[in-house]
Each structure stands twice: as C-alpha cells, then as structure tokens.
Scaffold this motif. Structure first.
Motif, PDB file in Angstrom:
ATOM      1  N   ALA A   1      15.276  27.449  95.368  1.00  0.00           N
ATOM      2  CA  ALA A   1      16.227  27.431  96.480  1.00  0.00           C
ATOM      3  C   ALA A   1      16.839  26.053  96.689  1.00  0.00           C
ATOM      4  CB  ALA A   1      15.533  27.899  97.754  1.00  0.00           C
ATOM      5  N   ASN A   2      16.035  25.003  96.488  1.00  0.00           N
ATOM      6  CA  ASN A   2      16.497  23.657  96.833  1.00  0.00           C
ATOM      7  C   ASN A   2      17.066  22.877  95.653  1.00  0.00           C
ATOM      8  OD1 ASN A   2      15.767  23.759  99.617  1.00  0.00           O
ATOM      9  ND2 ASN A   2      13.625  23.500  99.039  1.00  0.00           N
ATOM     10  N   ARG A   3      16.575  23.152  94.430  1.00  0.00           N
ATOM     11  CA  ARG A   3      16.963  22.353  93.265  1.00  0.00           C
ATOM     12  C   ARG A   3      17.982  23.066  92.368  1.00  0.00           C
ATOM     13  NH1 ARG A   3      16.369  17.276  93.315  1.00  0.00           N
ATOM     14  NH2 ARG A   3      15.708  17.088  91.131  1.00  0.00           N
ATOM     15  N   HIS A   4      18.141  24.374  92.536  1.00  0.00           N
ATOM     16  CA  HIS A   4      19.143  25.167  91.806  1.00  0.00           C
ATOM     17  C   HIS A   4      19.046  24.968  90.286  1.00  0.00           C
ATOM     18  CE1 HIS A   4      21.851  24.822  95.657  1.00  0.00           C
ATOM     19  NE2 HIS A   4      20.655  25.321  95.898  1.00  0.00           N
ATOM     20  N   PRO A   5      17.904  25.293  89.682  1.00  0.00           N
ATOM     21  CA  PRO A   5      17.770  25.115  88.224  1.00  0.00           C
ATOM     22  C   PRO A   5      18.687  26.067  87.463  1.00  0.00           C
ATOM     23  CG  PRO A   5      15.952  26.406  89.079  1.00  0.00           C
ATOM     24  CD  PRO A   5      16.715  25.923  90.282  1.00  0.00           C
ATOM     25  N   ASP A   6      18.981  25.693  86.219  1.00  0.00           N
ATOM     26  CA  ASP A   6      19.756  26.555  85.328  1.00  0.00           C
ATOM     27  C   ASP A   6      18.874  27.560  84.613  1.00  0.00           C
ATOM     28  OD1 ASP A   6      22.469  25.238  85.554  1.00  0.00           O
ATOM     29  OD2 ASP A   6      21.238  23.529  84.959  1.00  0.00           O
ATOM     30  N   VAL A   7      17.598  27.207  84.416  1.00  0.00           N
ATOM     31  CA  VAL A   7      16.619  28.091  83.787  1.00  0.00           C
ATOM     32  C   VAL A   7      15.264  27.842  84.446  1.00  0.00           C
ATOM     33  CG1 VAL A   7      15.545  28.875  81.636  1.00  0.00           C
ATOM     34  CG2 VAL A   7      17.838  27.885  81.566  1.00  0.00           C
ATOM     35  N   VAL A   8      14.482  28.922  84.626  1.00  0.00           N
ATOM     36  CA  VAL A   8      13.112  28.810  85.132  1.00  0.00           C
ATOM     37  C   VAL A   8      12.153  29.224  84.027  1.00  0.00           C
ATOM     38  CG1 VAL A   8      11.436  29.667  86.811  1.00  0.00           C
ATOM     39  CG2 VAL A   8      13.818  29.279  87.513  1.00  0.00           C
ATOM     40  N   VAL A   9      11.140  28.402  83.791  1.00  0.00           N
ATOM     41  CA  VAL A   9      10.031  28.735  82.890  1.00  0.00           C
ATOM     42  C   VAL A   9       8.854  29.077  83.781  1.00  0.00           C
ATOM     43  CG1 VAL A   9       8.489  27.903  81.082  1.00  0.00           C
ATOM     44  CG2 VAL A   9      10.900  27.194  81.102  1.00  0.00           C
ATOM     45  N   LEU A  10       8.377  30.313  83.685  1.00  0.00           N
ATOM     46  CA  LEU A  10       7.421  30.831  84.677  1.00  0.00           C
ATOM     47  C   LEU A  10       6.143  31.324  84.032  1.00  0.00           C
ATOM     48  CD1 LEU A  10       6.789  31.819  87.609  1.00  0.00           C
ATOM     49  CD2 LEU A  10       7.967  33.947  87.008  1.00  0.00           C
ATOM     50  N   ASP A  11       5.022  30.701  84.401  1.00  0.00           N
ATOM     51  CA  ASP A  11       3.703  31.189  84.012  1.00  0.00           C
ATOM     52  C   ASP A  11       3.333  32.361  84.911  1.00  0.00           C
ATOM     53  OD1 ASP A  11       1.143  31.392  82.932  1.00  0.00           O
ATOM     54  OD2 ASP A  11       0.322  29.887  84.304  1.00  0.00           O
ATOM     55  N   LEU A  12       2.657  33.351  84.362  1.00  0.00           N
ATOM     56  CA  LEU A  12       2.243  34.493  85.183  1.00  0.00           C
ATOM     57  C   LEU A  12       0.914  34.260  85.895  1.00  0.00           C
ATOM     58  CD1 LEU A  12       3.219  37.617  83.035  1.00  0.00           C
ATOM     59  CD2 LEU A  12       4.534  36.427  84.797  1.00  0.00           C
ATOM     60  N   GLY A  13       0.065  33.397  85.358  1.00  0.00           N
ATOM     61  CA  GLY A  13      -1.264  33.191  85.929  1.00  0.00           C
ATOM     62  C   GLY A  13      -1.308  32.020  86.879  1.00  0.00           C
ATOM     63  N   LEU A  14      -0.653  32.146  88.032  1.00  0.00           N
ATOM     64  CA  LEU A  14      -0.589  31.062  89.006  1.00  0.00           C
ATOM     65  C   LEU A  14      -1.716  31.189  90.033  1.00  0.00           C
ATOM     66  CD1 LEU A  14       3.270  31.163  89.503  1.00  0.00           C
ATOM     67  CD2 LEU A  14       1.971  29.458  88.206  1.00  0.00           C
ATOM     68  N   PRO A  15      -2.100  30.094  90.676  1.00  0.00           N
ATOM     69  CA  PRO A  15      -3.271  30.152  91.562  1.00  0.00           C
ATOM     70  C   PRO A  15      -3.028  30.839  92.891  1.00  0.00           C
ATOM     71  CG  PRO A  15      -2.315  27.947  91.544  1.00  0.00           C
ATOM     72  CD  PRO A  15      -1.602  28.726  90.483  1.00  0.00           C
ATOM     73  N   ASP A  16      -1.776  30.889  93.364  1.00  0.00           N
ATOM     74  CA  ASP A  16      -1.530  31.447  94.694  1.00  0.00           C
ATOM     75  C   ASP A  16      -0.863  32.819  94.646  1.00  0.00           C
ATOM     76  OD1 ASP A  16       0.787  30.272  93.662  1.00  0.00           O
ATOM     77  OD2 ASP A  16       1.576  29.755  95.632  1.00  0.00           O
ATOM     78  N   LEU A  17       0.153  32.961  93.810  1.00  0.00           N
ATOM     79  CA  LEU A  17       0.885  34.225  93.683  1.00  0.00           C
ATOM     80  C   LEU A  17       0.859  34.652  92.225  1.00  0.00           C
ATOM     81  CD1 LEU A  17       4.094  33.285  95.733  1.00  0.00           C
ATOM     82  CD2 LEU A  17       2.201  34.689  96.534  1.00  0.00           C
ATOM     83  N   ASP A  18       0.800  35.959  91.990  1.00  0.00           N
ATOM     84  CA  ASP A  18       0.968  36.429  90.622  1.00  0.00           C
ATOM     85  C   ASP A  18       2.395  36.125  90.184  1.00  0.00           C
ATOM     86  OD1 ASP A  18      -0.291  38.330  88.438  1.00  0.00           O
ATOM     87  OD2 ASP A  18       1.801  38.936  88.695  1.00  0.00           O
ATOM     88  N   GLY A  19       2.556  35.729  88.908  1.00  0.00           N
ATOM     89  CA  GLY A  19       3.879  35.392  88.419  1.00  0.00           C
ATOM     90  C   GLY A  19       4.880  36.523  88.551  1.00  0.00           C
TER      91      GLY A  19
END
Length: 224
Positions: A42-60
C-alpha cells in the motif's frame, strides 16, 4: 527502476534475494511478515511482489487473496510446498507464477522479469469511506469513530467482498461461493446472520441501515 517487494521470513534467503536483486539494479524492499508486506504494498507501490507462503503471522495464500481484493500487482510465489494442489491453489488465488524451493537464481530472475513485463502495478485505492465507518482493505481493518472495530474472519471477508465493489449489488450466490465454497451457495441464512452482525458493529442504527443494504431475494451492497 523496477521496485520489488520481497515478503520472506527466512533472514538468510531474504538477504540473498535482496543482494542479488540490488546487484541487478532493482530497488528492493523486504518484509518478514504478511502484515508488514500488505502495508508495504500500500505504501511503497512495488512493481512486483515476491511472496513466501510460509510466513509466521499470516498464511501466504491469505496475503495473496488480500492483495487481490484491491490490486493486480504481479506476484511471484516462493514456496517449499511442491505438490500440484498447492501450486494450483496459489495460481487460482491470483499468483502470476510459482517457484518451488530450492530454486536456481537464474530461473527465479527469469520468472521475475516475465512477471514484471505483465504491466505496471495499479495505484492502490484500498480505502472505502462512509459517514459511519472506514474500510481499509490494505491494512485489513475497519475504523469507526477513529477506533478499530474487531471483526471475525468471516465478517471481515464478507465486508471485504462488498468493499471491492462499493455501491454495486453483489449477488447472494457469489458471496456464498467466496465465503463458504461452491457447494454451499444455497445456504443464504449464513449471509443474513453475518450481515446482521456487521450492522450491529458498524451501522449507527442497525435496524435501519444506511450503508450495508439488502436487495431482497438478490444480494447485498455497501453504499458509501
């Protein structure tokens, strides 16, 4: 210069990705949790997101679905989950590509370039305001009188679906399929229960709602 957001909780891998990408003239932001990742989009407006599914707080996958509620930024999933079902689920949730761990850096960079060519990310517009409450899709929260309102996961999901289409009618079947799956699209009493709960928490007069409206026999709408 292309901006990449890496959402990865493993410090060594996050650091290696950041170093590699910066060496190739990408701008890189790193988030170690799903909540921080959503904030960064929301704040940095990336052009691409690389997303791990195994995160500690929310499922990817939960992060991915939250993103797809308000932006079409390209997302490349990184995951140690290697079954076909896992890949299909991620792609169905809106991922542009899926890279299994462990992976070769050259292949990862090629997939990242391909995702980046699919177009620039949309400017996020993730806030829906009414005169009674504000729905912030990026931060997954609702404010009333400046205070955050505590919602259950199902209440939030229902409100999120309506907030993606402010003012528009969303049919009962569509809502139930998103909330409870394709085999429960006739169980409309669930919608009445959840909508009543939302009105009690958000409407100034739940008995005469101004924003969370029912179209009898058809569906519901969120009127700003």
């Amino acid at each position: 210069m292309t901006r990449v957001l890496v959402v990865e909780d493993e410090p060594a891998l996050a650091r290696a990705l950041a170093i590699t990408l910066r060496a190739r003239r990408y701008e890189v932001d790193v988030a170690h949790t799903g909540a921080v990742g959503l904030d960064a989009v929301a704040n940095r407006h990336p052009d691409v997101v690389v997303l791990d599914l195994g995160l500690p707080d929310l499922d990817g996958l939960e992060v991915l679905r939250a993103l797809r509620g308000w932006t079409q930024v390209p997302v490349v999933v990184l995951s140690a989950r290697q079954t076909s079902d896992d890949k299909v689920e991620a792609l169905d949730a809106g991922a542009d590509d899926y890279v299994s761990k462990p992976f070769g850096m050259d292949e990862f960079l090629a997939r990242l370039r391909a995702a980046g060519r699919r177009g620039p990310s949309e400017p996020p517009a993730p806030v829906v305001e009414t005169d009674a409450f504000t729905v912030d899709l990026a931060r997954r929260r609702v404010l009333r009188d400046g205070e955050e309102v505590r919602l259950t996961p199902t209440e939030w999901h229902l409100l999120e679906i309506l907030a993606r289409h402010p003012g528009d009618l969303v049919g009962r079947r569509e809502l139930l399929q998103e909330l409870r799956g394709p085999y429960l699209d006739r169980e409309t009493h669930y919608l009445r229960v959840y909508m009543a709960q939302l009105r009690r928490k958000l409407e100034p007069d739940p008995a005469s709602p101004r924003h969370l409206l029912t179209e009898p026999g058809v569906g519901y709408r969120l009127v700003p």
